[in-house]
Every structure is written in C-alpha cells, then in structure tokens.
Motif scaffolding. Structure first.
Motif, PDB file in Angstrom:
ATOM      1  N   ASP A  28      55.592 127.350  40.262  1.00  0.00           N
ATOM      2  CA  ASP A  28      56.109 127.171  38.911  1.00  0.00           C
ATOM      3  C   ASP A  28      57.361 126.288  38.972  1.00  0.00           C
ATOM      4  O   ASP A  28      58.397 126.715  39.461  1.00  0.00           O
ATOM      5  CB  ASP A  28      56.436 128.554  38.325  1.00  0.00           C
ATOM      6  CG  ASP A  28      56.940 128.452  36.898  1.00  0.00           C
ATOM      7  OD1 ASP A  28      57.180 127.328  36.418  1.00  0.00           O
ATOM      8  OD2 ASP A  28      57.107 129.511  36.262  1.00  0.00           O
ATOM      9  N   ASP A  29      57.215 125.056  38.494  1.00  0.00           N
ATOM     10  CA  ASP A  29      58.339 124.119  38.568  1.00  0.00           C
ATOM     11  C   ASP A  29      59.568 124.641  37.844  1.00  0.00           C
ATOM     12  O   ASP A  29      60.692 124.255  38.156  1.00  0.00           O
ATOM     13  CB  ASP A  29      57.951 122.756  37.979  1.00  0.00           C
ATOM     14  CG  ASP A  29      57.179 121.911  38.976  1.00  0.00           C
ATOM     15  OD1 ASP A  29      56.991 122.386  40.110  1.00  0.00           O
ATOM     16  OD2 ASP A  29      56.778 120.803  38.605  1.00  0.00           O
ATOM     17  N   PHE A  30      59.362 125.505  36.869  1.00  0.00           N
ATOM     18  CA  PHE A  30      60.532 126.035  36.172  1.00  0.00           C
ATOM     19  C   PHE A  30      61.239 127.072  37.031  1.00  0.00           C
ATOM     20  O   PHE A  30      62.463 127.101  37.134  1.00  0.00           O
ATOM     21  CB  PHE A  30      60.143 126.665  34.830  1.00  0.00           C
ATOM     22  CG  PHE A  30      61.342 127.171  34.084  1.00  0.00           C
ATOM     23  CD1 PHE A  30      62.055 126.323  33.256  1.00  0.00           C
ATOM     24  CD2 PHE A  30      61.794 128.468  34.259  1.00  0.00           C
ATOM     25  CE1 PHE A  30      63.184 126.763  32.606  1.00  0.00           C
ATOM     26  CE2 PHE A  30      62.932 128.916  33.607  1.00  0.00           C
ATOM     27  CZ  PHE A  30      63.631 128.070  32.791  1.00  0.00           C
ATOM     28  N   GLU A  31      60.441 127.918  37.653  1.00  0.00           N
ATOM     29  CA  GLU A  31      61.020 129.018  38.430  1.00  0.00           C
ATOM     30  C   GLU A  31      61.657 128.524  39.732  1.00  0.00           C
ATOM     31  O   GLU A  31      62.564 129.147  40.265  1.00  0.00           O
ATOM     32  CB  GLU A  31      59.919 130.039  38.730  1.00  0.00           C
ATOM     33  CG  GLU A  31      60.425 131.370  39.200  1.00  0.00           C
ATOM     34  CD  GLU A  31      59.300 132.353  39.459  1.00  0.00           C
ATOM     35  OE1 GLU A  31      59.529 133.288  40.214  1.00  0.00           O
ATOM     36  OE2 GLU A  31      58.200 132.177  38.911  1.00  0.00           O
ATOM     37  N   ASN A  32      61.158 127.396  40.216  1.00  0.00           N
ATOM     38  CA  ASN A  32      61.645 126.833  41.474  1.00  0.00           C
ATOM     39  C   ASN A  32      63.105 126.389  41.329  1.00  0.00           C
ATOM     40  O   ASN A  32      63.397 125.406  40.656  1.00  0.00           O
ATOM     41  CB  ASN A  32      60.752 125.643  41.835  1.00  0.00           C
ATOM     42  CG  ASN A  32      61.119 125.018  43.161  1.00  0.00           C
ATOM     43  OD1 ASN A  32      62.180 125.304  43.715  1.00  0.00           O
ATOM     44  ND2 ASN A  32      60.249 124.160  43.668  1.00  0.00           N
ATOM     45  N   PRO A  33      64.033 127.105  41.976  1.00  0.00           N
ATOM     46  CA  PRO A  33      65.447 126.792  41.764  1.00  0.00           C
ATOM     47  C   PRO A  33      65.840 125.414  42.294  1.00  0.00           C
ATOM     48  O   PRO A  33      66.868 124.871  41.913  1.00  0.00           O
ATOM     49  CB  PRO A  33      66.194 127.893  42.514  1.00  0.00           C
ATOM     50  CG  PRO A  33      65.203 128.471  43.448  1.00  0.00           C
ATOM     51  CD  PRO A  33      63.842 128.224  42.902  1.00  0.00           C
TER      52      PRO A  33
ATOM     53  N   LYS B 213      63.124 128.309  29.177  1.00  0.00           N
ATOM     54  CA  LYS B 213      61.811 127.827  28.761  1.00  0.00           C
ATOM     55  C   LYS B 213      61.161 128.833  27.816  1.00  0.00           C
ATOM     56  O   LYS B 213      61.042 130.007  28.163  1.00  0.00           O
ATOM     57  CB  LYS B 213      60.927 127.614  29.993  1.00  0.00           C
ATOM     58  CG  LYS B 213      59.707 126.770  29.690  1.00  0.00           C
ATOM     59  CD  LYS B 213      58.912 126.571  30.969  1.00  0.00           C
ATOM     60  CE  LYS B 213      57.744 125.640  30.759  1.00  0.00           C
ATOM     61  NZ  LYS B 213      56.954 125.549  31.996  1.00  0.00           N
TER      62      LYS B 213
ATOM     63  N   PHE C 234      64.733 122.730  41.486  1.00  0.00           N
ATOM     64  CA  PHE C 234      64.753 121.749  40.406  1.00  0.00           C
ATOM     65  C   PHE C 234      66.120 121.636  39.747  1.00  0.00           C
ATOM     66  O   PHE C 234      66.395 120.652  39.077  1.00  0.00           O
ATOM     67  CB  PHE C 234      63.631 122.019  39.396  1.00  0.00           C
ATOM     68  CG  PHE C 234      62.336 121.399  39.821  1.00  0.00           C
ATOM     69  CD1 PHE C 234      62.030 120.094  39.487  1.00  0.00           C
ATOM     70  CD2 PHE C 234      61.449 122.102  40.631  1.00  0.00           C
ATOM     71  CE1 PHE C 234      60.849 119.500  39.918  1.00  0.00           C
ATOM     72  CE2 PHE C 234      60.273 121.511  41.070  1.00  0.00           C
ATOM     73  CZ  PHE C 234      59.972 120.207  40.709  1.00  0.00           C
ATOM     74  N   LEU C 235      66.976 122.625  39.962  1.00  0.00           N
ATOM     75  CA  LEU C 235      68.358 122.478  39.494  1.00  0.00           C
ATOM     76  C   LEU C 235      69.026 121.319  40.217  1.00  0.00           C
ATOM     77  O   LEU C 235      69.830 120.589  39.649  1.00  0.00           O
ATOM     78  CB  LEU C 235      69.135 123.771  39.737  1.00  0.00           C
ATOM     79  CG  LEU C 235      68.713 125.005  38.924  1.00  0.00           C
ATOM     80  CD1 LEU C 235      69.288 126.266  39.530  1.00  0.00           C
ATOM     81  CD2 LEU C 235      69.138 124.876  37.478  1.00  0.00           C
TER      82      LEU C 235
ATOM     83  N   LEU D 124      66.775 130.347  34.020  1.00  0.00           N
ATOM     84  CA  LEU D 124      67.237 130.082  35.389  1.00  0.00           C
ATOM     85  C   LEU D 124      68.626 129.480  35.289  1.00  0.00           C
ATOM     86  O   LEU D 124      68.870 128.620  34.449  1.00  0.00           O
ATOM     87  CB  LEU D 124      66.295 129.078  36.068  1.00  0.00           C
ATOM     88  CG  LEU D 124      66.597 128.702  37.512  1.00  0.00           C
ATOM     89  CD1 LEU D 124      66.302 129.857  38.443  1.00  0.00           C
ATOM     90  CD2 LEU D 124      65.735 127.505  37.937  1.00  0.00           C
TER      91      LEU D 124
ATOM     92  N   ASN E 227      71.345 131.476  42.197  1.00  0.00           N
ATOM     93  CA  ASN E 227      70.473 130.801  41.244  1.00  0.00           C
ATOM     94  C   ASN E 227      69.469 131.767  40.600  1.00  0.00           C
ATOM     95  O   ASN E 227      68.260 131.596  40.712  1.00  0.00           O
ATOM     96  CB  ASN E 227      69.725 129.651  41.910  1.00  0.00           C
ATOM     97  CG  ASN E 227      70.672 128.763  42.678  1.00  0.00           C
ATOM     98  OD1 ASN E 227      71.680 128.320  42.146  1.00  0.00           O
ATOM     99  ND2 ASN E 227      70.389 128.547  43.946  1.00  0.00           N
TER     100      ASN E 227
ATOM    101  N   ARG F 192      68.854 126.738  32.548  1.00  0.00           N
ATOM    102  CA  ARG F 192      67.591 126.224  32.014  1.00  0.00           C
ATOM    103  C   ARG F 192      66.870 127.380  31.339  1.00  0.00           C
ATOM    104  O   ARG F 192      66.867 128.505  31.838  1.00  0.00           O
ATOM    105  CB  ARG F 192      66.691 125.711  33.135  1.00  0.00           C
ATOM    106  CG  ARG F 192      67.298 124.649  33.993  1.00  0.00           C
ATOM    107  CD  ARG F 192      66.396 124.388  35.188  1.00  0.00           C
ATOM    108  NE  ARG F 192      65.471 123.299  34.922  1.00  0.00           N
ATOM    109  CZ  ARG F 192      64.364 123.059  35.618  1.00  0.00           C
ATOM    110  NH1 ARG F 192      64.004 123.874  36.583  1.00  0.00           N
ATOM    111  NH2 ARG F 192      63.583 122.054  35.340  1.00  0.00           N
TER     112      ARG F 192
ATOM    113  N   TYR G 209      66.860 133.843  38.592  1.00  0.00           N
ATOM    114  CA  TYR G 209      65.759 133.581  37.659  1.00  0.00           C
ATOM    115  C   TYR G 209      65.466 134.885  36.936  1.00  0.00           C
ATOM    116  O   TYR G 209      65.419 135.953  37.551  1.00  0.00           O
ATOM    117  CB  TYR G 209      64.539 133.131  38.459  1.00  0.00           C
ATOM    118  CG  TYR G 209      63.239 133.127  37.704  1.00  0.00           C
ATOM    119  CD1 TYR G 209      62.913 132.077  36.859  1.00  0.00           C
ATOM    120  CD2 TYR G 209      62.329 134.171  37.848  1.00  0.00           C
ATOM    121  CE1 TYR G 209      61.712 132.071  36.176  1.00  0.00           C
ATOM    122  CE2 TYR G 209      61.126 134.166  37.166  1.00  0.00           C
ATOM    123  CZ  TYR G 209      60.822 133.108  36.327  1.00  0.00           C
ATOM    124  OH  TYR G 209      59.632 133.095  35.653  1.00  0.00           O
TER     125      TYR G 209
END
Lengths: 272, 108
Positions: A59-64, B7, A66-67, B23, B71, B5, B73
């Motif tokens: 999950d590209d969103f969950e993948n930290p 969503k 990407f910050l 996140l 970080n 972030r 989530y």
C-alpha cells in the motif's frame, strides 16, 4: 565384494534420499507464488518478508518511505545554487525523464574514470549544473531524492551493464563479494549465496538483492541506502566498514545489482 | 519535520462506513535511548494524542505511548453523515500541534 557394492548402493540411496528431503524442504517453503517478485531462481527480499511487512509495502499510502519520496519530489522542483536551477529545470517531468535510470545504475562515468552510483550522480549534477552544495550521504534529502528518482523506474527490470569500461570494476565488486573478511571470516556469499532462506541466529537470510534500495527498514525506523546495509553487514562479521560512497561499495553495488538482473525495481521497499 | 498524510475515499454514500488512513512523519523518540557517545538519555519526544473531528463531533481519538513506532500509521472507520471538512490533530509532547484537514463529500 557383493556386500561392499550393497553398501555403496545403500549409501547412494541415502544420499538421494537426503538431497530429496533437502529439496522438498526448501521447495515446500517456496510453493507460494510470488508473482513479479520472483524471476526464475531470483527472489527479492519481499518474498522473505512476513505478510505484515509485505502489506506495508503493498500500500503506497501506508508505506512510510513515501514521506521521504515526497521530500525528494519537492527537492526535484526546488531551485538551488548559484545557477538558479532545479533538477526539473533541465530534466522536466521526472516520470518521463528518469524512467529507467534507476534500473541501470551504477554506471561507468568517463569523467571520473570509475563507477558512479545514483546518489553520487545526483550530487555531481547538483555541484556542476546547479552550482549547489552536494547533499550529505544518508541525509533525508539525498535519500529522498534518490528514492524519488529510482521510484520512477518502479517495476522495470534491473538492467546494469557489466561489460566495456565497467568490466574491471565489476570484477572488483565480484572479488569483494566472495572475499572472506572480519573476525568472523565471512564473505557476502557465505550467507546470501550459500544460505538464503536459512536462519542466521534469529534473522531470516534473503538472497541479498538490492532492487528495493534505498528502502524503509523497520529496524532503522527510517529509510537507508544500500551502503548503510553494506556497512551493517560488514560490521556484523566484525569487519571494518568502508565509508559511505566508497569505491569498494560502489563496485560491490554493481555486482549485487547484476546478481539480481531481471528483478523489478521495488524502490522504496519495506523490510524488517 | 512533521508532515502528515491523510487518505479518504473521493466520495461516500450517506450512512456508509468508510476507512480513513493517516500517516505522519515523526521520530517518536521514546526517551529510553541513550546517546552512544555521551551516554546521556535522549529526551522523550513523541506524539501523545491524536484527535479526529467530523461533522462537529469528535469521531476518533487516542492517546499514544512510547511503544508506538516512528512515522505512525493509523487507520480507522467513520460513518458518513454529511459533506464537510474532517479535521485531524496530532499533539506533540512539547505541545506542538500538527493539523490537517480534508473534505468529505457525501452523496445521497
């Protein structure tokens, strides 16, 4: 005479049985279909991860990580240095201009007369074209920019060149890979060629593929470069690590990338 | 450093339960680690509270403690009532607040 032949026969049967057992034991673990993360015998670190770790990467969103990629994207468009340029001033849209770049590094650089990895290339561009300060190795900025650039090649097969001027450096990298070192007298190959899938104390050994770097490591609680991983491995065998960006590691980077030739670029991956 | 972030689905139906993912980039320094060189403890600095408000009400809140990873989530579910902003608030140990707001569009 007969007896001894029988003896040999029994021994041979035992050997066959043993190898069959070893084979099935390993194959049993491998029955899962890893899709794009497995190419022939090559398996990325993803396939050695737990389902929970894989879920974070999926999950590209969950993948930290990407910050950090976001930090890199902002830097891509930020004008810095005396030339008043950003990366985007020349390279425009990274999704077009940087596609495939991450899959072929490290490459031979004529001007330097040696190999250069992506981090070093970014800094060279910054110094020469932008007249800006180079970014510090392992800093948030350089990791972010490297991950952003490499992410543009996501899912493209690793395709490094090992012939021509890169050949002698490839040989050096290969030599490093099989050279035993440190107080524990271990080479990279002792773990990652001889024992992938096995345990080293409490840790599961992977094939040591580099296609996901720079990656977010849960142990580090942040992303790290391939050289950080090399340094970690070197320290664990109680050898003195080389410095970040050292020629020895860049050569090794080429050999390790070549080992995984054909695997998809996974940057930014998530690992234990 | 703190960068958040969030969503949410592009649009949701009224009464539908939808997932909110958040996140935030944060070191979440536990206060238990020591500086390897000086031997001194690194002071604790974590996000200790998270609040989400929607439609004028608090719909989700939680207190965080030192075992939360860097970080962090967080995902949770909210029932759609009406269109409007959804606000998120992360509060640091030192009182620093990171805000984020997204718009929820509810159809039907």
């Amino acid at each position: 005479m007969r007896k001894s032949i029988q003896g040999i026969g029994a021994l041979a049967a035992l050997a066959v049985a043993f190898s069959a057992f070893a084979g099935t034991a390993f194959a049993g673990k491998d029955k899962m279909n890893f899709g794009k993360y497995q190419v022939g015998e090559l398996r990325t670190g993803y396939t050695f991860s737990t389902p929970e770790t894989r879920a974070i990467q999926d999950d590209d969103f969950e993948n930290p990580a990407f910050l950090w990629v976001d930090v890199g994207e902002a830097l891509w468009n930020k004008k810095e240095g005396k030339a008043g340029k950003s990366c985007a001033s020349c390279h425009k849209n990274a999704s077009a201009s940087m596609r495939g770049v991450g899959a072929r590094y490290p490459v031979f650089n004529k001007k330097l007369g040696k190999l250069q990895n992506l981090e070093q290339r970014i800094n060279q561009e910054r110094v020469e074209k932008m007249q800006a300060k180079p970014l510090k190795y392992e800093s948030k900025e350089l990791l972010g920019l490297t991950m952003f650039v490499r992410n543009q090649s996501k899912d493209m097969p690793i395709n490094v060149s090992i012939d021509g001027p890169a050949a002698p450096f490839f040989e050096k990298g290969k030599k490093f890979y099989f050279q035993r070192r440190g107080q524990l007298d271990m080479a990279c190959a002792n773990c990652h060629v001889d024992n992938p899938g096995g345990m080293i104390r409490a840790n599961l050994l992977s094939q040591g593929q580099s296609n996901g770097f720079p990656l977010y490591r849960l142990k580090w609680q942040k992303p790290g470069s391939l050289h950080r991983r090399f340094r970690g491995c070197n320290k664990q065998v109680r050898a003195k690590p080389y410095s970040y960006g050292a020629d020895e590691y860049v050569n090794l980077e080429l050999y390790v990338a070549w080992r995984g030739q054909g695997l998809p670029v996974e940057t930014p991956a998530v690992r234990m | 450093m703190a960068k958040a972030r969030v969503k949410v689905p592009k649009s949701v139906k009224k009464g539908e339960v939808f997932q909110v993912k958040t996140l935030i980039s944060h070191k979440m320094e536990t206060g238990l680690r020591k500086n390897k060189k000086t031997g001194k403890k690194i002071p604790r600095k974590i996000i200790n509270n998270f609040v989400c408000t929607y439609d004028g009400k608090e719909v989700f809140s939680s207190d965080w403690h030192p075992a939360v990873s860097a970080n962090p989530y967080l995902a949770f579910y909210v029932k759609a009532t009406k269109s409007g902003p959804m606000n998120f608030k992360w509060t640091d140990d030192d009182g620093k607040v990171t805000d984020k707001s997204v718009n929820i569009s509810v159809s039907g």
